[in-house]
Design a protein around this motif. Sequence first.
Motif, short mmCIF file in Angstrom:
data_model
loop_
_atom_site.label_atom_id
_atom_site.label_comp_id
_atom_site.label_asym_id
_atom_site.label_seq_id
_atom_site.Cartn_x
_atom_site.Cartn_y
_atom_site.Cartn_z
N CYS A 1 8.87 -3.87 8.68
CA CYS A 1 8.78 -2.62 8.90
C CYS A 1 10.00 -2.25 9.72
O CYS A 1 10.24 -3.01 10.93
N CYS B 1 8.53 -0.68 13.76
CA CYS B 1 8.00 -1.83 14.59
C CYS B 1 8.41 -3.07 14.57
O CYS B 1 8.22 -3.80 15.48
N CYS C 1 5.60 0.44 7.86
CA CYS C 1 4.10 -0.02 7.76
C CYS C 1 3.13 0.94 7.92
O CYS C 1 3.86 2.29 8.50
N CYS D 1 2.54 2.50 11.49
CA CYS D 1 3.63 3.33 11.97
C CYS D 1 3.58 4.90 11.31
O CYS D 1 3.71 5.68 11.81
ZN LIG Z 1 5.61 -0.51 11.46
#
Ligand SMILES: [Zn+2]
Length: 158
Positions: A106, A109, A146, A149
């Motif tokens: 991701c 994050c 992801c 997120c």
């Molecule tokens: Zn993420």
Amino acid sequence: MARQPKKTGNSGGQDLLEDFKRICRRTGIRVTHQRLEIFQALVRSHGHPAAESIYAEVKIRVPTISLDTVYRTLNTLAQHGVLMKLQLDTRARFDTNLEPHHHFVCKECKGIVDFDWSELDEMKPPRNAARLGRIDLKYLELRGICNRCLEARNKLKR
Ligand SMILES: [Zn+2]
Ligand SMILES: [Zn+2]
């Protein structure tokens, strides 16, 4: 044919510990208390942590340890194939899952999640890649955002 889910390295802590000791014996690196603590912290993290977060975890149990020692230990273990070192942007991340697997990364994050792709594992590399040299590792990294997120983004929009 039903696809058998592969055993993921982070599922059985005890097995991993035995694997760790076995690989250390085989490659001739000493199993020290510090190395064990660092490896266990890595297993407990259930992810692909950076050295700093492993250090924070180990320091609780071994207050005298330094970040430098954690760095050096992780690199030594990676060099001997006890764990895998990944380079994500400028930071190294560490992985105890030595089974063939791929990563979803991701970009928000910086989370790294393992996934299996047996079709890809069975595929031969294309000839133009194979002729470049000996291939030791076939690995795919998917990058994106992801679900967690994405959800957080959607909440902001609302
Ligand atoms: Zn993420
Ligand atoms: Zn992984």
